[in-house]
Design a protein around this motif. Sequence first.
Motif, PDB file in Angstrom:
ATOM      1  N   VAL A  11       0.853  -1.187   0.000  1.00 36.00           N
ATOM      2  CA  VAL A  11       0.000   0.000   0.000  1.00 36.00           C
ATOM      3  C   VAL A  11       0.888   1.235   0.000  1.00 36.00           C
ATOM      4  O   VAL A  11       1.836   1.323   0.783  1.00 36.00           O
ATOM      5  N   THR A  40      -7.962  -6.041 -12.156  1.00 34.80           N
ATOM      6  CA  THR A  40      -8.808  -5.618 -11.048  1.00 34.80           C
ATOM      7  C   THR A  40     -10.091  -6.435 -11.114  1.00 34.80           C
ATOM      8  O   THR A  40     -10.364  -7.101 -12.122  1.00 34.80           O
ATOM      9  N   THR A  91      -4.054   0.858  -8.884  1.00 33.12           N
ATOM     10  CA  THR A  91      -4.408  -0.209  -7.949  1.00 33.12           C
ATOM     11  C   THR A  91      -4.880  -1.447  -8.701  1.00 33.12           C
ATOM     12  O   THR A  91      -5.785  -1.379  -9.530  1.00 33.12           O
ATOM     13  N   GLN A 120      -0.520  -7.782  -4.848  1.00 31.74           N
ATOM     14  CA  GLN A 120      -1.462  -6.667  -4.783  1.00 31.74           C
ATOM     15  C   GLN A 120      -0.736  -5.343  -4.612  1.00 31.74           C
ATOM     16  O   GLN A 120       0.140  -5.212  -3.752  1.00 31.74           O
ATOM     17  N   THR A 122      -1.834  -1.384  -3.970  1.00 32.46           N
ATOM     18  CA  THR A 122      -2.934  -0.490  -3.628  1.00 32.46           C
ATOM     19  C   THR A 122      -2.396   0.920  -3.471  1.00 32.46           C
ATOM     20  O   THR A 122      -1.488   1.146  -2.677  1.00 32.46           O
TER      21      THR A 122
END
Length: 125
Positions: A11, A40, A91, A120, A122
């Motif tokens: 993140v 996504t 993202t 992932q 973000t």
Amino acid sequence: QVQLVEFGGGVVQSGGSLRLFCAAFVRTFISYTMGWFRQTPVKERVFVAAIRWSGDNLGYADSVKGRFTISKDNAKNTEYLQMDSLKPEDTAVYSCAAAFLSRGDYRIWEEYDYWGQGTQVTVSS
């Protein structure tokens, strides 16, 4: 058989940077065109960047051009994706892919033979 393992996701705030790594467990890494794709929940797998096995041709999606940099270290069997000036629309789950001695269109996911499990990324606004 080729195994690809990605790491480096996480993140980050908008405008920040991340570096993704893709470790390839294969004897002839130099022979593989390497790519990055992202996905996504509402969008299909989309091309991000790729580098030819010959090392003489790099390609980027228009949405990341000038912000992302792909590279490949044949001595370390590793592919990298340096992501700068990240935006919330970046993202996604990022996956690396490998295509053996590929001369086809590296922007097409069907061109690739092997895939990692994804990591992932973000980007918060």
